[in-house]
Design a protein around this motif. Structure first.
Motif, PDB file in Angstrom:
ATOM      1  N   SER A 302       0.847  -1.201   0.000  1.00 25.19           N
ATOM      2  CA  SER A 302       0.000   0.000   0.000  1.00 25.19           C
ATOM      3  C   SER A 302       0.878   1.244   0.000  1.00 25.19           C
ATOM      4  CB  SER A 302      -0.914   0.012   1.231  1.00 25.19           C
ATOM      5  OG  SER A 302      -1.803  -1.083   1.210  1.00 25.19           O
ATOM      6  N   GLU A 303       0.480   2.236  -0.787  1.00 24.32           N
ATOM      7  CA  GLU A 303       1.263   3.470  -0.862  1.00 24.32           C
ATOM      8  C   GLU A 303       1.300   4.196   0.473  1.00 24.32           C
ATOM      9  OE1 GLU A 303       0.013   5.971  -4.032  1.00 24.32           O
ATOM     10  OE2 GLU A 303       0.391   4.472  -5.598  1.00 24.32           O
ATOM     11  N   SER A 304       0.197   4.151   1.184  1.00 23.58           N
ATOM     12  CA  SER A 304       0.142   4.801   2.490  1.00 23.58           C
ATOM     13  C   SER A 304      -0.587   3.879   3.464  1.00 23.58           C
ATOM     14  CB  SER A 304      -0.577   6.152   2.405  1.00 23.58           C
ATOM     15  OG  SER A 304      -1.929   5.963   2.019  1.00 23.58           O
ATOM     16  N   LEU A 305      -0.339   4.080   4.735  1.00 27.20           N
ATOM     17  CA  LEU A 305      -0.993   3.285   5.770  1.00 27.20           C
ATOM     18  C   LEU A 305      -1.309   4.185   6.950  1.00 27.20           C
ATOM     19  CD1 LEU A 305      -1.957   0.652   7.056  1.00 27.20           C
ATOM     20  CD2 LEU A 305       0.402   0.227   7.795  1.00 27.20           C
ATOM     21  N   HIS A 306      -2.594   4.342   7.227  1.00 23.81           N
ATOM     22  CA  HIS A 306      -3.046   5.138   8.360  1.00 23.81           C
ATOM     23  C   HIS A 306      -3.708   4.213   9.378  1.00 23.81           C
ATOM     24  CE1 HIS A 306      -2.612   9.232   6.574  1.00 23.81           C
ATOM     25  NE2 HIS A 306      -2.702   8.536   5.449  1.00 23.81           N
ATOM     26  N   GLY A 333       8.599  -2.000  16.242  1.00 22.32           N
ATOM     27  CA  GLY A 333       9.776  -1.895  15.380  1.00 22.32           C
ATOM     28  C   GLY A 333       9.493  -1.215  14.057  1.00 22.32           C
ATOM     29  N   VAL A 334       8.300  -0.677  13.896  1.00 23.29           N
ATOM     30  CA  VAL A 334       7.894   0.007  12.674  1.00 23.29           C
ATOM     31  C   VAL A 334       8.042   1.514  12.892  1.00 23.29           C
ATOM     32  CG1 VAL A 334       5.979   0.431  11.076  1.00 23.29           C
ATOM     33  CG2 VAL A 334       6.271  -1.825  12.120  1.00 23.29           C
ATOM     34  N   ASP A 335       8.413   2.230  11.849  1.00 20.27           N
ATOM     35  CA  ASP A 335       8.583   3.675  11.947  1.00 20.27           C
ATOM     36  C   ASP A 335       7.224   4.347  11.770  1.00 20.27           C
ATOM     37  OD1 ASP A 335       9.592   6.184  12.096  1.00 20.27           O
ATOM     38  OD2 ASP A 335      10.651   6.162  10.176  1.00 20.27           O
ATOM     39  N   TRP A 336       6.540   4.575  12.884  1.00 27.02           N
ATOM     40  CA  TRP A 336       5.237   5.229  12.858  1.00 27.02           C
ATOM     41  C   TRP A 336       5.385   6.711  13.182  1.00 27.02           C
ATOM     42  CZ3 TRP A 336       1.493   2.271  10.976  1.00 27.02           C
ATOM     43  CH2 TRP A 336       1.497   0.886  11.208  1.00 27.02           C
ATOM     44  N   ARG A 337       4.545   7.516  12.573  1.00 25.41           N
ATOM     45  CA  ARG A 337       4.490   8.946  12.910  1.00 25.41           C
ATOM     46  C   ARG A 337       3.161   9.218  13.587  1.00 25.41           C
ATOM     47  NH1 ARG A 337       2.796  13.997  10.853  1.00 25.41           N
ATOM     48  NH2 ARG A 337       1.728  13.045   9.065  1.00 25.41           N
ATOM     49  N   LEU A 338       3.212   9.759  14.791  1.00 20.66           N
ATOM     50  CA  LEU A 338       1.995  10.086  15.524  1.00 20.66           C
ATOM     51  C   LEU A 338       1.446  11.404  14.984  1.00 20.66           C
ATOM     52  CD1 LEU A 338       0.043   9.357  17.818  1.00 20.66           C
ATOM     53  CD2 LEU A 338       1.551  10.606  19.385  1.00 20.66           C
ATOM     54  N   VAL A 371      -2.105   7.525  13.653  1.00 22.27           N
ATOM     55  CA  VAL A 371      -0.699   7.364  13.300  1.00 22.27           C
ATOM     56  C   VAL A 371      -0.613   6.923  11.842  1.00 22.27           C
ATOM     57  CG1 VAL A 371      -0.076   6.713  15.654  1.00 22.27           C
ATOM     58  CG2 VAL A 371      -0.569   4.930  13.993  1.00 22.27           C
ATOM     59  N   GLU A 372       0.494   7.231  11.214  1.00 28.17           N
ATOM     60  CA  GLU A 372       0.716   6.762   9.855  1.00 28.17           C
ATOM     61  C   GLU A 372       2.124   6.238   9.713  1.00 28.17           C
ATOM     62  OE1 GLU A 372       0.508   9.689   6.782  1.00 28.17           O
ATOM     63  OE2 GLU A 372       1.451  11.246   7.972  1.00 28.17           O
ATOM     64  N   ARG A 373       2.266   5.329   8.771  1.00 24.04           N
ATOM     65  CA  ARG A 373       3.594   4.776   8.515  1.00 24.04           C
ATOM     66  C   ARG A 373       4.473   5.869   7.937  1.00 24.04           C
ATOM     67  NH1 ARG A 373       3.097  -0.081   4.717  1.00 24.04           N
ATOM     68  NH2 ARG A 373       2.530   1.614   3.327  1.00 24.04           N
ATOM     69  N   ALA A 374       5.626   6.078   8.538  1.00 24.69           N
ATOM     70  CA  ALA A 374       6.528   7.167   8.111  1.00 24.69           C
ATOM     71  C   ALA A 374       7.184   6.832   6.772  1.00 24.69           C
ATOM     72  CB  ALA A 374       7.592   7.402   9.171  1.00 24.69           C
TER      73      ALA A 374
END
Length: 374
Positions: A302-306, A333-338, A371-374
């Protein structure tokens, strides 16, 4: 008036369930992303409110839950069939099956009239013996679960439930229930099971409309399992979920009677079963982190993940919900952005539960995280 009481959302209310996840929440999220035609996932789908919201929005959705009761209810949210199909199936099963197992305990003798229990058991065994799951059987199963217990009517012809006086959202413990009924001289009504089911199913507005999802898109299993996520047919891009609150371990036990109808024992099984580890904040965060990691792995294409997560803590746990949730993101261990953290206000559990048996519970403090995947 909340959406829960709108006639067009009757399918979402096919079976009351111990939950604090209003339809307004996933509706609001999906409205923001509708132009993207996202694939929706709820890894703790409960009774399937996120799936119902996705269905109403014409979106494909997947759900996962470790509770068989939750899965049975959630499947109905994706089912589509003629109103008469589940009712005809019910009549067929009740007429064809002579139950081999009638529970004979003080609880069941007091909870149901003998003739009502006979029909319930015929329906139970008939559904358990079905070789193939269909949309009609999914609706019938969820409707039966929804009618299995609830408040007594003033007039038996208006019965909406099969049982003696009980809450709608959870099953009382057997010993307590029997004492309650005996102290008040409450007798189980002789109800027409098929009539009660008809009252329930005929209210399901929109059931005949084609669903963008299949009932097979609800998976029974532990969201911590990497293997389970391989069963997802498409990569998710939007996650809307509410994990079990820290310190809340009794989801299946609170639904023990519905679990019996699905093939479980006729008493409460207190073994934990597959669920997040509530043995401490660190292990809980690690357990939840496994789920977030599985989601990110399944969504690699997926291009983006929210992820939109409603998360809370039961008051007795005395834990910082925001700190615990953020720790679970680190553990993944995933780079998430809050992106944002908002108070979801308090969810008054007590007022949302049936009070026929005077069950009380304090309000839980909830937060909505994006949060979204960075």
């Amino acid at each position: 008036m909340t959406l829960a009481y709108n006639k067009e959302n009757a399918l979402n209310a096919i079976c009351p369930y111990f939950t604090m996840f209003p339809l307004e929440y996933p509706n609001r999220v999906l409205k923001k992303h509708l132009k993207e035609s996202p694939v929706v996932l709820d890894p703790f789908c409960g009774r399937g409110t996120t799936l119902f919201s996705a269905r109403k929005s014409g979106l494909s959705a997947w759900g996962i839950d470790s509770s068989p009761v939750a899965v049975a209810i959630a499947k109905a949210k994706l089912a589509s069939c003629d109103i008469e199909a589940p009712l005809e199936l019910a009549a067929e099963l009740i007429s064809e099956f002579e139950p081999a197992n009638l529970p004979d305990t003080p609880f069941f003798r007091s909870a149901y009239h003998p003739s009502t229990l006979l029909d319930i058991c015929a329906l139970r065994e008939g559904l358990l013996r079905l070789e193939n799951e269909t949309d009609a059987s999914s609706i019938l199963r969820a409707a039966a679960l929804g009618c299995l217990h609830g408040p007594l009517p003033k007039h038996v012809e208006n019965a909406g439930y099969f049982s003696n006086q009980m809450p709608r959202t959870y099953a009382s413990k057997p010993d307590y229930a029997v004492r309650f009924w005996r102290e008040r001289n409450l007798l189980a009504p002789k109800v027409d099971v098929l009539r009660v089911l008809r009252r329930k199913i005929e209210r399901l507005v929109g059931l005949e409309e084609a669903s963008p999802c299949s009932i097979s898109q609800v998976l029974h299993g532990d969201a911590q399992s990497e293997e389970l996520f391989r069963s997802l047919g498409t990569a998710p891009s939007i996650v809307i979920t509410s994990p079990p609150y820290y310190g809340m371990r009794t989801y299946v036990q609170d639904q023990w009677l519905r679990n019996w109808f699905l093939g479980g024992t006729d008493c409460i099984d207190y073994s934990a079963g597959p669920q997040l580890d509530h043995g401490g904040q660190q292990v809980f965060a690690a357990s939840l982190g496994k789920v977030w990691k599985n989601i990110a792995t399944s969504a690699e294409s997926s291009e983006s993940l929210h992820m939109y997560v409603r998360f809370g803590i039961i008051p007795s746990a005395q834990v910082d919900a925001k700190k615990l949730f953020k720790a679970s993101l680190v553990e993944s261990g995933v780079d998430w952005r809050l992106v944002s953290t908002r108070s979801a206000k308090s969810a008054d559990v007590g007022k949302r539960q049936a009070d026929q048996m005077k069950a009380e519970s304090a309000a839980a403090v909830e937060f909505d995280f994006h949060v979204e995947r960075a």
